[in-house]
Design an enzyme around this catalytic site. Structure first.
Site, PDB file in Angstrom:
ATOM      1  N   SER A 169      10.838   7.576   8.535  1.00 57.21           N
ATOM      2  CA  SER A 169      10.265   7.479   9.871  1.00 57.21           C
ATOM      3  C   SER A 169      10.621   6.122  10.459  1.00 57.21           C
ATOM      4  CB  SER A 169       8.751   7.633   9.765  1.00 57.21           C
ATOM      5  OG  SER A 169       8.159   7.299  10.984  1.00 57.21           O
ATOM      6  N   CYS A 185       3.707  -2.975  16.627  1.00 52.76           N
ATOM      7  CA  CYS A 185       3.212  -1.930  17.529  1.00 52.76           C
ATOM      8  C   CYS A 185       1.711  -2.171  17.736  1.00 52.76           C
ATOM      9  CB  CYS A 185       3.446  -0.544  16.943  1.00 52.76           C
ATOM     10  SG  CYS A 185       5.192  -0.230  16.659  1.00 52.76           S
ATOM     11  N   CYS A 190      -1.101  -0.312  15.575  1.00 52.18           N
ATOM     12  CA  CYS A 190      -0.893  -0.188  14.131  1.00 52.18           C
ATOM     13  C   CYS A 190      -1.475  -1.363  13.350  1.00 52.18           C
ATOM     14  CB  CYS A 190       0.614  -0.072  13.878  1.00 52.18           C
ATOM     15  SG  CYS A 190       1.059  -0.121  12.155  1.00 52.18           S
ATOM     16  N   GLU A 250       0.814  -1.212   0.000  1.00 49.62           N
ATOM     17  CA  GLU A 250       0.000   0.000   0.000  1.00 49.62           C
ATOM     18  C   GLU A 250       0.849   1.264   0.000  1.00 49.62           C
ATOM     19  OE1 GLU A 250      -3.630   0.865   2.789  1.00 49.62           O
ATOM     20  OE2 GLU A 250      -3.418  -1.276   2.455  1.00 49.62           O
ATOM     21  N   CYS A 293       3.556   8.799   0.464  1.00 47.82           N
ATOM     22  CA  CYS A 293       3.969   7.983   1.611  1.00 47.82           C
ATOM     23  C   CYS A 293       4.229   6.557   1.099  1.00 47.82           C
ATOM     24  CB  CYS A 293       2.861   8.006   2.663  1.00 47.82           C
ATOM     25  SG  CYS A 293       3.216   7.001   4.084  1.00 47.82           S
ATOM     26  N   SER A 349       9.134   7.695  15.505  1.00 48.79           N
ATOM     27  CA  SER A 349       7.814   7.375  16.056  1.00 48.79           C
ATOM     28  C   SER A 349       7.979   7.235  17.557  1.00 48.79           C
ATOM     29  CB  SER A 349       7.310   6.045  15.494  1.00 48.79           C
ATOM     30  OG  SER A 349       7.255   6.084  14.108  1.00 48.79           O
ATOM     31  N   LEU A 350       7.640   8.260  18.267  1.00 44.70           N
ATOM     32  CA  LEU A 350       7.897   8.288  19.715  1.00 44.70           C
ATOM     33  C   LEU A 350       6.701   7.690  20.481  1.00 44.70           C
ATOM     34  CD1 LEU A 350      10.230   9.476  21.497  1.00 44.70           C
ATOM     35  CD2 LEU A 350       8.646  11.338  21.994  1.00 44.70           C
ATOM     36  N   CYS A 369      -2.575   7.412   8.702  1.00 44.14           N
ATOM     37  CA  CYS A 369      -1.469   6.889   9.505  1.00 44.14           C
ATOM     38  C   CYS A 369      -1.893   5.712  10.353  1.00 44.14           C
ATOM     39  CB  CYS A 369      -0.952   7.974  10.458  1.00 44.14           C
ATOM     40  SG  CYS A 369       0.066   9.135   9.662  1.00 44.14           S
ATOM     41  N   CYS A 383       4.861  -5.829   8.840  1.00 42.82           N
ATOM     42  CA  CYS A 383       5.938  -5.266   9.665  1.00 42.82           C
ATOM     43  C   CYS A 383       6.178  -6.202  10.841  1.00 42.82           C
ATOM     44  CB  CYS A 383       5.547  -3.874  10.167  1.00 42.82           C
ATOM     45  SG  CYS A 383       6.845  -3.119  11.170  1.00 42.82           S
TER      46      CYS A 383
HETATM   47  S1  SF4 Z   1       3.946   1.647  13.542  1.00 39.95           S
HETATM   48 FE1  SF4 Z   1       5.555   1.340  12.010  1.00 39.95          FE
HETATM   49  S2  SF4 Z   1       7.063   0.072  13.089  1.00 39.95           S
HETATM   50 FE2  SF4 Z   1       5.182  -0.078  14.298  1.00 39.95          FE
HETATM   51  S3  SF4 Z   1       4.142  -1.940  13.500  1.00 39.95           S
HETATM   52 FE3  SF4 Z   1       3.353  -0.148  12.350  1.00 39.95          FE
HETATM   53  S4  SF4 Z   1       4.610  -0.078  10.502  1.00 39.95           S
HETATM   54 FE4  SF4 Z   1       5.728  -1.336  12.007  1.00 39.95          FE
END
Ligand code: SF4
Length: 333
Positions: free
Chosen positions: A184, A106, A109, A81, A95, A207-208, A325, A102
């Site tokens: 990022s 996280c 996400c 994507e 983007c 990404s904090l 996002c 991934c």
């Molecule tokens: S926020 Fe970024 S690093 Fe974290 S799972 Fe999603 S894609 Fe991966």
């Protein structure tokens, strides 16, 4: 479609043909060799047969038709994507994804929930750029910025990402200034140090999402490998060596990281760190958490401002097509 494949197909042709073909693909953005009028018919036919310029993709445009997301079908049948954001000032930010899925998982996400399939090859990263460059060309517009903020952790696919960046930055190809390219990362310390030595110095975004290690580990399990203080020391080093500001992305998640206490803690963490700016992002729902309400966001922002922290609130694009996002998970409805 890669330069290597172009080279292979053009073996035996005069050497200037490769240069012409690269220009046709990356600058003129042709999508059919039929349009390569500088080539003799027989060469066009050969290229058509051996190297398709077709990009198979499903396009989902946002209501206003200027931003959107595309699901690109790769040669092996997998999909990735990418999104386009058209800003009020006319800029077009693309983007880009660097991995399929991934591995960092996280909690907030959608991509993280997919698990990890594989890294993208540099040409699969470039296909995303070519796709949007062609889309914008039809409207007489161009890509202005490229951000590696799509699916995946770009620094886990370091070599392919930086190989793609060479093409993106090359004045004879996409010609996008290094100041308009951003990576990022959740904060891979060794790779950030490595970035300092790259010829092309891109912008760094971290990404904090939490102002302390305990909370950060809770929502970003992989961050246990990267203590916040060490991470910020490394990005201080990046700033010192590159003279770039660093963006800290902070998703505001209801009841998780959006309290006054966390805003104060974040302010303390950034005290004296002048070349940072915090990008507050209202969380886009992916199932597990809820977004903070606007009043909480304003309070959080005001605390940072009162403490002298540079802060902006990010406009949310492409929510209506599941392309905002944290939402990228090949979902269409
Ligand atoms: S926020 Fe970024 S690093 Fe974290 S799972 Fe999603 S894609 Fe991966």
């Amino acid at each position: 479609m890669t330069i290597e494949k172009l080279q292979e197909v053009l073996t035996g042709e005069a050497s200037f043909r490769l240069k012409q073909a690269i220009k046709l693909v990356f600058v003129d953005l042709i999508s059919d060799w039929e349009d390569a009028s500088v080539f003799p018919l027989v060469l066009r036919e050969k290229l058509k047969q051996d190297l398709s310029l077709d990009i198979k993709a499903d396009l989902f445009l946002s209501k206003e038709q200027k931003s959107g997301k595309a699901i690109i079908h790769l040669v092996d049948g997998l999909k990735v994507e990418t999104t386009l954001m058209n800003h009020k000032d006319g800029r077009n930010t693309v983007c880009i994804s660097s991995q399929i899925g991934c591995p960092l998982a996280c909690k907030f996400c959608a991509t993280g929930k997919m698990g990890f399939t594989r890294n993208l090859d540099y040409s699969e990263i470039l296909i995303q750029i070519i796709f949007w460059a062609r889309f914008l060309k039809n409207k007489n517009e161009k890509i202005s910025n490229v951000v590696f903020m799509g699916m995946g952790e770009p620094l886990l696919n370091y070599d392919n990402v930086f190989k793609a960046i060479k093409f993106i930055n090359d004045p004879d190809l996409f010609n996008i200034s290094s100041r308009k390219i951003a990576i990022s990362t959740i904060g891979l310390i060794n790779e950030i140090k490595k970035m300092v030595n790259e010829r092309i110095k891109v912008d760094l975004a971290i990404s904090l999402h939490a102002p302390n290690d305990f909370l950060r580990r809770k929502i970003m399990p992989y961050s246990e490998n990267y203590q916040l203080e060490k991470l910020l020391d490394t990005s201080d080093f990046y700033i010192k060596k590159t003279n770039r500001r660093v963006m800290l992305e902070y998703l505001l998640i209801k009841g998780v990281n959006d309290s006054q206490k966390e805003a104060l803690e974040l302010s303390r963490l950034l005290l004296g760190r002048k070349l940072y700016f915090v990008n507050l992002i209202k969380y886009n729902e992916t199932g597990s958490f809820k977004p903070s309400d606007q009043k909480t966001i304003n309070n959080f922002k005001n605390i940072l401002l009162r403490n002298g922290i540079n802060v902006i609130e990010r406009y949310r694009f492409n929510q209506d097509v599941f392309g905002a996002c944290g939402q990228l998970a090949l979902k269409t409805t």
